[in-house]
Design a protein around this motif. Structure first.
Motif, PDB file in Angstrom:
ATOM      1  N   ALA A 183       0.821  -1.195   0.001  1.00  0.00           N
ATOM      2  CA  ALA A 183      -0.003   0.041  -0.083  1.00  0.00           C
ATOM      3  C   ALA A 183       0.837   1.221  -0.068  1.00  0.00           C
ATOM      4  O   ALA A 183       0.584   2.126  -0.736  1.00  0.00           O
ATOM      5  CB  ALA A 183      -1.010  -0.028   1.303  1.00  0.00           C
ATOM      6  N   LEU A 184       1.846   1.212   0.768  1.00  0.00           N
ATOM      7  CA  LEU A 184       2.879   2.478   0.770  1.00  0.00           C
ATOM      8  C   LEU A 184       3.475   2.630  -0.508  1.00  0.00           C
ATOM      9  O   LEU A 184       3.725   3.857  -1.092  1.00  0.00           O
ATOM     10  CB  LEU A 184       3.912   2.531   1.920  1.00  0.00           C
ATOM     11  N   SER A 185       4.030   1.448  -1.082  1.00  0.00           N
ATOM     12  CA  SER A 185       4.710   1.640  -2.339  1.00  0.00           C
ATOM     13  C   SER A 185       3.565   2.054  -3.373  1.00  0.00           C
ATOM     14  O   SER A 185       4.192   2.483  -4.389  1.00  0.00           O
ATOM     15  CB  SER A 185       5.328   0.223  -3.001  1.00  0.00           C
ATOM     16  N   ALA A 188       0.227   5.463  -0.822  1.00  0.00           N
ATOM     17  CA  ALA A 188      -0.801   5.563   0.207  1.00  0.00           C
ATOM     18  C   ALA A 188       0.059   6.054   1.192  1.00  0.00           C
ATOM     19  O   ALA A 188       1.240   5.662   1.511  1.00  0.00           O
ATOM     20  CB  ALA A 188      -1.553   4.321   0.496  1.00  0.00           C
TER      21      ALA A 188
END
Lengths: 292, 243
Positions: A183-185, A188
């Motif tokens: 999700a971070l990548s 987000a």
């Protein structure tokens, strides 16, 4: 229309216990449950309704009873959200990070399960009571904690804080943090990752933890009894009110109040089964079911 | 995008995972990080992705300093070995995720997001699967969805961690040919980790052979097979040659 389902062969399997063992074990379990759980449950409602519905409802038409119900709801309304916040933070930290003192934190979370509730109550009397460490300071500033609602809330939070954390830790550990990393990548931020990925993945565990936590928060007796001071209409929760009424031989009123707690417990179990049913239906859908 | 790693060092306690690793990857290349487990190849990939930070050394994207850049700002597409699809979301939602978390003012219109998702589904040849949950897909299909999800944000580089590791032999062979083809088509700089010599030889433009936290040799598959630079490379690639 009834269709014949393939049945397992009736022959005695090598790994199955003999019939009499199965019957005996089932009988023991059912008898045990009946004597220790069902009979008392019926007794509570039976005693409460002994003199009819009118007397039953009249028991609640009482300022002290009303105050007890209100206090119980207030205590639950504060301690459940507090433990929700704590439980999610602790589970998150334990499941997703490595940090010094982690195993100590895991052990401490279990402390309320290991400590007698009475001791838990006494801890707060020792800290905040008139003769306690902070007693003189609190008296000087006219802050009442022990023998008042704040003390009851504190004791309840202490007793109930493992419920949500304990429910979430194994769940979050099993799921790891790869979905969050993805999700971070994908751009987000932490907040979006938490609400869109982490929370939906532990949703049912969270609901389950909150239900158990709430049931215990409303039903706690020992710890609350120590810090409450039993001031009628002021610092009595439902369980304390039940004890007072009982000691005054006011059985119908005592059992009426008790039936309230019992009803709450039954409702909790009902919601819990519903949640488990939903969760298992959901996970059945998520079982590896390979197409093509 | 061009990637450059300079003197990267990463330790985990006493364990030296990366020991002054330097490396340059050109625009549009498909590079394999090849080595036995514990050689530091995944750590290198994670440092380039921004999932991990090095103790010292630097990472440059197109000659610009990116060592401490947050993963969100790197524009990398990262695919995990076990895909890490969002298990509670449909395939559609999985692929759309990267487009939907963009700040409102920069976000694509819903209709455009939809169009893009279906375009990606066509690209990975899984049209018609948009309403399934990840658990209803086979391993190879999940892998392709993970790739589509990573490509949705139009990443500048694609990083794949053991992309074929969890698949059975048949699907693995099929999928790696497909990935190479896709990479050619999109011309996206791609770095993938593998411990499988044949896989690296078959699809990579260049192979980075790693061992015990350092790079043993960098070269084309022909170079590392024909002229191994160290005894380790010779030993590690023995018996594996270009088909």
């Amino acid at each position: 229309m009834i269709t014949e389902r393939p049945r397992p062969p009736k022959s005695r399997s090598a790994v199955r216990e003999p019939r009499w063992v199965r019957i005996m074990l089932t009988t023991v379990a059912v008898l045990f449950l009946g004597i220790f759980v069902l009979v008392p449950l019926f007794a509570v409602f039976g005693e409460a309704l002994k003199n009819g519905l009118g007397v039953f409802f009249a028991s609640f038409n009482d300022l002290a009873a009303f105050a007890a119900i209100k206090l119980t709801l207030l205590v639950a309304a504060i301690s459940v959200p507090a433990n929700l916040l704590f439980g999610v933070s602790a589970a998150w930290a334990i499941a997703k990070f490595e940090f010094p003192g982690k195993s100590l934190l895991v052990t401490l979370i279990d402390l309320p399960f290991a400590v007698s509730p009475v001791v838990a109550g006494l801890i707060y009397v020792l800290i905040f009571g008139a003769q306690g460490w902070l007693g003189p300071f609190l008296q000087a500033h006219n802050i009442k904690i022990i023998f008042a609602a704040p003390g009851i809330v504190l004791a309840t939070i202490f007793v109930t804080f493992p419920f949500i954390a304990r429910e979430l830790i194994p769940l979050m550990q099993a799921q790891g943090s790869e979905e969050e990393q993805v999700a971070l990548s994908l751009g987000a931020n932490g907040w979006q990752t938490f609400w869109r990925v982490t929370v939906p993945n532990v949703k049912w565990g969270l609901v389950y933890g909150v239900i158990l936590c709430n049931a215990r928060a409303m039903g706690e007796f020992g710890a609350v009894s120590v810090v409450s001071g039993h001031i009628r209409g002021l610092t009595n929760t439902i369980p304390l009110q039940v004890e007072i009424l009982y000691n005054e031989y006011n059985f119908v009123a005592a059992f009426a109040m008790a039936s309230l707690l019992a009803a709450l417990a039954l409702l909790t179990l009902l919601i819990k089964s519903l949640v488990e049913w939903r969760a298992s239906a959901r996970s059945a859908l998520q079982e590896p079911q390979v197409y093509a | 995008m061009k990637i450059e790693a300079k003197q990267l060092v990463r330790t985990f306690g006493d364990y030296l995972a990366l020991d002054k690793v330097s490396l340059q990857i050109e625009e549009g290349e498909l590079v394999a990080l090849l080595g036995p487990s514990g050689s530091g190849k995944t750590t290198l990939l994670r440092v380039i992705a921004g999932l991990d930070f090095p103790d010292s050394g630097s990472v440059l994207f197109d000659d610009r300093e990116a060592t401490r850049l947050q993963i969100q700002k790197r524009g990398v597409g990262f695919v995990f070995q076990n895909y890490a699809l969002f298990r509670h979301m449909t395939i559609y939602k999985n692929i759309a995720f990267g487009l939907e978390v963009v700040r409102r003012k920069d976000r694509l219109k819903p209709a455009l997001i939809r169009e893009r998702v279906f375009e990606l589904l066509r690209l990975v040849q899984l049209t018609g699967f948009e309403n399934r949950l990840p658990a209803q897909l086979s391993g190879g299909q999940r892998q392709r969805i993970a790739l589509a999800r990573a490509l949705a944000i139009e990443p500048r580089i694609l990083l794949l961690d053991e992309p074929f590791g969890a698949l059975d032999a048949m699907v693995r062979k099929e999928l790696r040919g497909w990935v190479k083809q896709l990479q050619r088509q999109l011309k996206i700089t791609t770095l993938f980790v593998t411990h499988d010599q044949d896989e690296a030889i078959e699809i990579a433009d260049r192979i980075v052979v790693m061992n015990a936290g350092h790079i043993e040799q960098i070269g084309t598959p022909i170079e590392v097979c024909a002229e191994p630079a160290t005894p380790f490379v010779w030993e590690f690639l023995r018996g594996h040659a270009l088909a």
